[in-house]
Motif scaffolding. Structure first.
Motif, short mmCIF file in Angstrom:
data_model
loop_
_atom_site.label_atom_id
_atom_site.label_comp_id
_atom_site.label_asym_id
_atom_site.label_seq_id
_atom_site.Cartn_x
_atom_site.Cartn_y
_atom_site.Cartn_z
N UNK A 23 64.27 20.03 55.87
CA UNK A 23 63.33 20.25 56.93
C UNK A 23 62.31 21.30 56.53
N UNK A 24 61.19 21.30 57.23
CA UNK A 24 60.19 22.34 57.05
C UNK A 24 60.74 23.67 57.58
N UNK A 25 60.35 24.75 56.95
CA UNK A 25 60.69 26.08 57.44
C UNK A 25 59.41 26.70 57.96
N UNK A 26 59.39 27.09 59.24
CA UNK A 26 58.21 27.66 59.87
C UNK A 26 58.52 29.10 60.25
N UNK A 36 56.94 26.30 54.94
CA UNK A 36 57.50 25.99 53.62
C UNK A 36 57.86 24.51 53.58
N UNK A 37 57.37 23.83 52.56
CA UNK A 37 57.62 22.40 52.40
C UNK A 37 59.03 22.17 51.86
N UNK A 38 59.73 21.13 52.34
CA UNK A 38 61.07 20.85 51.83
C UNK A 38 61.06 20.25 50.42
N UNK A 39 59.93 19.77 49.97
CA UNK A 39 59.85 19.21 48.63
C UNK A 39 59.76 20.35 47.63
N UNK A 40 60.50 20.27 46.56
CA UNK A 40 60.52 21.36 45.58
C UNK A 40 60.10 20.94 44.19
N UNK A 41 59.93 19.66 43.96
CA UNK A 41 59.62 19.19 42.61
C UNK A 41 58.12 19.07 42.39
N UNK A 42 57.65 19.49 41.26
CA UNK A 42 56.26 19.29 40.85
C UNK A 42 55.27 20.12 41.63
N UNK A 43 54.02 19.71 41.53
CA UNK A 43 52.94 20.39 42.21
C UNK A 43 52.80 19.79 43.61
N UNK A 44 52.82 20.63 44.62
CA UNK A 44 52.78 20.15 46.00
C UNK A 44 51.37 20.28 46.53
N UNK A 45 50.89 19.19 47.14
CA UNK A 45 49.54 19.13 47.68
C UNK A 45 49.64 19.17 49.21
N UNK A 46 48.94 20.11 49.85
CA UNK A 46 48.94 20.27 51.30
C UNK A 46 47.67 19.66 51.88
N UNK A 47 47.81 18.97 53.03
CA UNK A 47 46.66 18.45 53.75
C UNK A 47 46.82 18.80 55.22
N UNK A 51 41.38 20.62 61.98
CA UNK A 51 40.58 21.82 61.80
C UNK A 51 41.35 23.05 61.38
N UNK A 52 42.60 22.93 61.02
CA UNK A 52 43.39 24.08 60.58
C UNK A 52 43.26 24.23 59.07
N UNK A 53 42.73 25.35 58.68
CA UNK A 53 42.64 25.62 57.24
C UNK A 53 43.53 26.79 56.92
N UNK A 54 44.09 26.75 55.76
CA UNK A 54 44.97 27.80 55.32
C UNK A 54 45.00 27.85 53.81
N UNK A 55 45.80 28.74 53.29
CA UNK A 55 45.94 28.86 51.84
C UNK A 55 47.29 28.32 51.44
N UNK A 56 47.34 27.65 50.31
CA UNK A 56 48.61 27.10 49.85
C UNK A 56 49.05 27.81 48.58
N UNK A 57 50.35 28.02 48.51
CA UNK A 57 50.97 28.65 47.36
C UNK A 57 52.11 27.74 46.93
N UNK A 58 51.79 26.61 46.34
CA UNK A 58 52.73 25.57 45.93
C UNK A 58 53.59 25.11 47.10
N UNK A 59 54.77 25.69 47.36
CA UNK A 59 55.64 25.21 48.43
C UNK A 59 55.29 25.81 49.78
N UNK A 60 54.46 26.85 49.85
CA UNK A 60 54.13 27.52 51.12
C UNK A 60 52.68 27.28 51.50
N UNK A 61 52.48 27.11 52.80
CA UNK A 61 51.14 26.96 53.36
C UNK A 61 51.00 28.03 54.44
N UNK A 62 49.98 28.89 54.33
CA UNK A 62 49.82 30.03 55.23
C UNK A 62 48.56 29.84 56.06
N UNK A 63 48.74 29.86 57.39
CA UNK A 63 47.61 29.78 58.32
C UNK A 63 47.45 31.17 58.94
#
Length: 174
Positions: A23-26, A36-47, A51-63
């Motif tokens: 599951x996602x961790x919020x 935090x995305x539950x996927x851990x393999x490879x490079x993770x792409x966030x979309x 209208x919500x923009x944030x910064x991504x750090x591989x497995x984490x997305x920060x709004x």
């Protein structure tokens, strides 16, 4: 195998299957939301849509400066894609409490309530009978005797030799 014996096994398998789901961790702190995305393999792409923009750090997305409006987010790697509908309420002046603080507040409240109950009991203990509307107690030196109760003529006891009074009370034949 009987059906009753298979229920515990089915429950155990369901629990094992549910615990394996990722599951996602919020995490929410003030107006900042970290996902935090539950996927851990490879490079993770966030979309993000809505209208919500944030910064991504591989497995984490920060709004930062989230305004409590809903957002649709997705994270994907080369083989899999996960979706999240985020409807988090945030506030800038909220205070976070840990479990120990909440437990302390509840325990203190219970102790204060118990103390008030004990004080009310001891202060009301001495005042029993002061506010009663009963007549004043009799002096203990004199003992008053009650007269015997007035006999009810409807329930006069049968005496020997006087059965004619009740002669008319014989059962009637129908």
């Amino acid at each position: 195998m009987r059906l009753e014996l298979s229920w515990p096994l089915l429950g155990l398998l369901l629990c094992a299957g549910l615990s394996a789901s990722e599951e996602f961790l919020v995490e929410i702190s003030g107006t900042t939301v970290t996902i935090t995305c539950p996927l851990t393999e490879g490079n993770i792409d966030w979309k993000s849509t809505g209208g919500k923009t944030g910064t991504s750090n591989n497995t984490k997305y920060i709004i930062t400066d989230h305004d409590s409006s809903p957002a649709n987010l997705s994270c994907s790697d080369s083989s899999e894609k996960r979706y999240l509908y985020l409807n988090a309420r945030v506030c800038a002046s909220c205070a976070e409490l840990d479990v120990l603080t909440v437990t302390g507040i509840i325990a203190a409240d219970l102790l204060i309530t118990l103390g008030v109950l004990i004080l009310v009991y001891y202060f009301s203990k001495d005042r029993k009978g002061r506010a009663s509307s009963s007549p004043a107690p009799r002096p203990r030196g004199q003992k008053m005797q009650r007269p015997p109760p007035v006999p009810n003529p409807d329930y006069e006891p049968i005496r020997k030799g006087q059965r004619e009074v009740y002669a008319g009370l014989e059962p009637r034949g129908f």
